[in-house]
Motif scaffolding. Structure first.
Motif, PDB file in Angstrom:
ATOM      1  N   MET A  46     -27.574 -40.986  25.532  1.00  0.00           N
ATOM      2  CA  MET A  46     -28.312 -41.508  26.651  1.00  0.00           C
ATOM      3  C   MET A  46     -29.722 -41.833  26.158  1.00  0.00           C
ATOM      4  SD  MET A  46     -29.638 -39.435  30.079  1.00  0.00           S
ATOM      5  CE  MET A  46     -28.582 -38.095  29.698  1.00  0.00           C
ATOM      6  N   THR A  47     -30.229 -42.969  26.562  1.00  0.00           N
ATOM      7  CA  THR A  47     -31.596 -43.363  26.240  1.00  0.00           C
ATOM      8  C   THR A  47     -32.417 -43.378  27.520  1.00  0.00           C
ATOM      9  OG1 THR A  47     -30.837 -44.719  24.407  1.00  0.00           O
ATOM     10  CG2 THR A  47     -33.039 -45.164  25.229  1.00  0.00           C
ATOM     11  N   VAL A  48     -33.614 -42.793  27.437  1.00  0.00           N
ATOM     12  CA  VAL A  48     -34.514 -42.721  28.588  1.00  0.00           C
ATOM     13  C   VAL A  48     -35.817 -43.415  28.221  1.00  0.00           C
ATOM     14  CG1 VAL A  48     -35.771 -41.173  30.137  1.00  0.00           C
ATOM     15  CG2 VAL A  48     -33.503 -40.526  29.312  1.00  0.00           C
ATOM     16  N   ALA A  49     -36.282 -44.296  29.094  1.00  0.00           N
ATOM     17  CA  ALA A  49     -37.573 -44.957  28.917  1.00  0.00           C
ATOM     18  C   ALA A  49     -38.636 -44.152  29.652  1.00  0.00           C
ATOM     19  CB  ALA A  49     -37.530 -46.382  29.458  1.00  0.00           C
ATOM     20  N   ILE A  50     -39.700 -43.820  28.937  1.00  0.00           N
ATOM     21  CA  ILE A  50     -40.837 -43.119  29.527  1.00  0.00           C
ATOM     22  C   ILE A  50     -41.920 -44.160  29.761  1.00  0.00           C
ATOM     23  CG2 ILE A  50     -42.536 -41.268  29.255  1.00  0.00           C
ATOM     24  CD1 ILE A  50     -39.660 -40.223  29.258  1.00  0.00           C
ATOM     25  N   LEU A  51     -42.184 -44.487  31.017  1.00  0.00           N
ATOM     26  CA  LEU A  51     -43.210 -45.463  31.385  1.00  0.00           C
ATOM     27  C   LEU A  51     -44.419 -44.682  31.882  1.00  0.00           C
ATOM     28  CD1 LEU A  51     -40.553 -47.445  33.213  1.00  0.00           C
ATOM     29  CD2 LEU A  51     -41.880 -48.461  31.364  1.00  0.00           C
ATOM     30  N   ASP A  52     -45.401 -44.505  31.029  1.00  0.00           N
ATOM     31  CA  ASP A  52     -46.530 -43.641  31.358  1.00  0.00           C
ATOM     32  C   ASP A  52     -47.693 -44.028  30.455  1.00  0.00           C
ATOM     33  OD1 ASP A  52     -48.121 -41.277  32.073  1.00  0.00           O
ATOM     34  OD2 ASP A  52     -46.242 -40.465  32.821  1.00  0.00           O
ATOM     35  N   ASN A  53     -48.578 -43.079  30.174  1.00  0.00           N
ATOM     36  CA  ASN A  53     -49.761 -43.382  29.374  1.00  0.00           C
ATOM     37  C   ASN A  53     -49.549 -43.155  27.887  1.00  0.00           C
ATOM     38  OD1 ASN A  53     -49.695 -40.598  29.494  1.00  0.00           O
ATOM     39  ND2 ASN A  53     -51.901 -40.374  29.640  1.00  0.00           N
ATOM     40  N   GLY A  54     -48.311 -43.079  27.449  1.00  0.00           N
ATOM     41  CA  GLY A  54     -47.993 -42.895  26.043  1.00  0.00           C
ATOM     42  C   GLY A  54     -47.506 -41.497  25.753  1.00  0.00           C
ATOM     43  N   VAL A  55     -46.814 -41.354  24.623  1.00  0.00           N
ATOM     44  CA  VAL A  55     -46.277 -40.063  24.210  1.00  0.00           C
ATOM     45  C   VAL A  55     -46.804 -39.754  22.817  1.00  0.00           C
ATOM     46  CG1 VAL A  55     -44.185 -38.776  23.655  1.00  0.00           C
ATOM     47  CG2 VAL A  55     -44.194 -40.336  25.595  1.00  0.00           C
ATOM     48  N   ARG A  73     -37.747 -42.387  19.679  1.00  0.00           N
ATOM     49  CA  ARG A  73     -37.274 -43.463  18.811  1.00  0.00           C
ATOM     50  C   ARG A  73     -38.177 -44.682  18.805  1.00  0.00           C
ATOM     51  NH1 ARG A  73     -34.079 -40.636  15.749  1.00  0.00           N
ATOM     52  NH2 ARG A  73     -32.367 -39.744  16.889  1.00  0.00           N
ATOM     53  N   GLY A  74     -38.839 -44.959  19.908  1.00  0.00           N
ATOM     54  CA  GLY A  74     -39.654 -46.158  19.967  1.00  0.00           C
ATOM     55  C   GLY A  74     -40.905 -45.951  20.789  1.00  0.00           C
ATOM     56  N   GLU A  75     -41.971 -46.633  20.377  1.00  0.00           N
ATOM     57  CA  GLU A  75     -43.239 -46.558  21.099  1.00  0.00           C
ATOM     58  C   GLU A  75     -43.812 -47.970  21.200  1.00  0.00           C
ATOM     59  OE1 GLU A  75     -45.580 -42.846  19.606  1.00  0.00           O
ATOM     60  OE2 GLU A  75     -44.604 -43.802  17.892  1.00  0.00           O
ATOM     61  N   VAL A  76     -44.140 -48.384  22.412  1.00  0.00           N
ATOM     62  CA  VAL A  76     -44.737 -49.701  22.627  1.00  0.00           C
ATOM     63  C   VAL A  76     -45.887 -49.568  23.603  1.00  0.00           C
ATOM     64  CG1 VAL A  76     -44.343 -52.048  23.457  1.00  0.00           C
ATOM     65  CG2 VAL A  76     -42.531 -50.857  22.233  1.00  0.00           C
ATOM     66  N   ASP A  77     -47.013 -50.165  23.257  1.00  0.00           N
ATOM     67  CA  ASP A  77     -48.162 -50.211  24.159  1.00  0.00           C
ATOM     68  C   ASP A  77     -48.233 -51.625  24.713  1.00  0.00           C
ATOM     69  OD1 ASP A  77     -50.614 -50.358  25.424  1.00  0.00           O
ATOM     70  OD2 ASP A  77     -51.628 -49.134  23.934  1.00  0.00           O
ATOM     71  N   LEU A  78     -47.867 -51.789  25.952  1.00  0.00           N
ATOM     72  CA  LEU A  78     -47.856 -53.109  26.580  1.00  0.00           C
ATOM     73  C   LEU A  78     -49.230 -53.526  27.081  1.00  0.00           C
ATOM     74  CD1 LEU A  78     -44.526 -52.644  28.533  1.00  0.00           C
ATOM     75  CD2 LEU A  78     -44.875 -53.904  26.410  1.00  0.00           C
ATOM     76  N   THR A  79     -50.226 -52.644  26.912  1.00  0.00           N
ATOM     77  CA  THR A  79     -51.572 -52.976  27.375  1.00  0.00           C
ATOM     78  C   THR A  79     -52.454 -53.510  26.262  1.00  0.00           C
ATOM     79  OG1 THR A  79     -52.424 -50.735  27.011  1.00  0.00           O
ATOM     80  CG2 THR A  79     -51.473 -51.222  29.169  1.00  0.00           C
ATOM     81  N   GLN A  80     -52.271 -53.020  25.021  1.00  0.00           N
ATOM     82  CA  GLN A  80     -53.162 -53.433  23.935  1.00  0.00           C
ATOM     83  C   GLN A  80     -52.493 -53.513  22.573  1.00  0.00           C
ATOM     84  OE1 GLN A  80     -56.779 -51.220  23.763  1.00  0.00           O
ATOM     85  NE2 GLN A  80     -57.096 -51.299  25.947  1.00  0.00           N
ATOM     86  N   ALA A 100     -32.651 -33.097  29.505  1.00  0.00           N
ATOM     87  CA  ALA A 100     -31.661 -33.825  28.709  1.00  0.00           C
ATOM     88  C   ALA A 100     -32.062 -33.766  27.232  1.00  0.00           C
ATOM     89  CB  ALA A 100     -31.567 -35.271  29.184  1.00  0.00           C
ATOM     90  N   PRO A 101     -31.922 -32.600  26.608  1.00  0.00           N
ATOM     91  CA  PRO A 101     -32.410 -32.424  25.242  1.00  0.00           C
ATOM     92  C   PRO A 101     -31.723 -33.320  24.206  1.00  0.00           C
ATOM     93  CG  PRO A 101     -31.171 -30.500  25.947  1.00  0.00           C
ATOM     94  CD  PRO A 101     -31.343 -31.383  27.145  1.00  0.00           C
ATOM     95  N   GLN A 102     -30.558 -33.878  24.514  1.00  0.00           N
ATOM     96  CA  GLN A 102     -29.871 -34.767  23.575  1.00  0.00           C
ATOM     97  C   GLN A 102     -30.268 -36.229  23.780  1.00  0.00           C
ATOM     98  OE1 GLN A 102     -27.990 -32.539  25.504  1.00  0.00           O
ATOM     99  NE2 GLN A 102     -27.832 -31.006  23.899  1.00  0.00           N
ATOM    100  N   ALA A 103     -31.127 -36.495  24.736  1.00  0.00           N
ATOM    101  CA  ALA A 103     -31.512 -37.878  25.049  1.00  0.00           C
ATOM    102  C   ALA A 103     -32.385 -38.477  23.951  1.00  0.00           C
ATOM    103  CB  ALA A 103     -32.261 -37.938  26.378  1.00  0.00           C
ATOM    104  N   THR A 104     -32.283 -39.790  23.808  1.00  0.00           N
ATOM    105  CA  THR A 104     -33.181 -40.557  22.967  1.00  0.00           C
ATOM    106  C   THR A 104     -34.262 -41.101  23.866  1.00  0.00           C
ATOM    107  OG1 THR A 104     -31.383 -41.174  21.486  1.00  0.00           O
ATOM    108  CG2 THR A 104     -33.321 -42.576  21.462  1.00  0.00           C
ATOM    109  N   LEU A 105     -35.517 -41.031  23.427  1.00  0.00           N
ATOM    110  CA  LEU A 105     -36.644 -41.451  24.264  1.00  0.00           C
ATOM    111  C   LEU A 105     -37.332 -42.674  23.673  1.00  0.00           C
ATOM    112  CD1 LEU A 105     -38.281 -37.954  24.859  1.00  0.00           C
ATOM    113  CD2 LEU A 105     -36.582 -39.109  26.282  1.00  0.00           C
ATOM    114  N   ASN A 106     -37.705 -43.590  24.539  1.00  0.00           N
ATOM    115  CA  ASN A 106     -38.545 -44.728  24.196  1.00  0.00           C
ATOM    116  C   ASN A 106     -39.783 -44.647  25.072  1.00  0.00           C
ATOM    117  OD1 ASN A 106     -36.883 -45.989  22.245  1.00  0.00           O
ATOM    118  ND2 ASN A 106     -35.596 -46.746  23.892  1.00  0.00           N
ATOM    119  N   SER A 107     -40.940 -44.736  24.456  1.00  0.00           N
ATOM    120  CA  SER A 107     -42.201 -44.616  25.175  1.00  0.00           C
ATOM    121  C   SER A 107     -42.812 -45.992  25.396  1.00  0.00           C
ATOM    122  CB  SER A 107     -43.181 -43.749  24.378  1.00  0.00           C
ATOM    123  OG  SER A 107     -44.466 -43.791  24.946  1.00  0.00           O
ATOM    124  N   TYR A 108     -43.135 -46.292  26.639  1.00  0.00           N
ATOM    125  CA  TYR A 108     -43.809 -47.547  27.005  1.00  0.00           C
ATOM    126  C   TYR A 108     -45.088 -47.210  27.734  1.00  0.00           C
ATOM    127  CZ  TYR A 108     -39.315 -49.604  25.944  1.00  0.00           C
ATOM    128  OH  TYR A 108     -38.163 -49.978  25.311  1.00  0.00           O
TER     129      TYR A 108
END
Length: 66
Positions: free
Chosen positions: A1-10, A21-28, A57-65
């Motif tokens: 399972m992949t979960v997107a974290i939409l917040d101020n960054g991780v 697994r992934g980090e994207v800053d859509l602001t800068q 969900a400790p087995q989840a894959t996380l993407n940070s936005y």
């Protein structure tokens, strides 16, 4: 399972090292350039609640936005 974290960054920690697994800053651009400058920790706390070793969900894959 992949979960997107939409917040101020991780900020990766040992507990999130295998989940984040992934980090994207859509602001800068790339969030790695801003790490530690304006991150208040809320996104990191949310990521730990979801995908940390003791998270919901400790087995989840996380993407940070940001």
């Amino acid at each position: 399972m992949t979960v997107a974290i939409l917040d101020n960054g991780v900020i990766p920690s040992n507990e999130l090292a295998s989940a984040l697994r992934g980090e994207v800053d859509l602001t800068q651009g790339d969030i790695r350039a801003e790490r530690g400058k304006r991150l208040l920790g809320h996104g990191t706390a949310v990521a730990n609640l979801i995908g940390g070793e003791r998270g919901l969900a400790p087995q989840a894959t996380l993407n940070s936005y940001r």
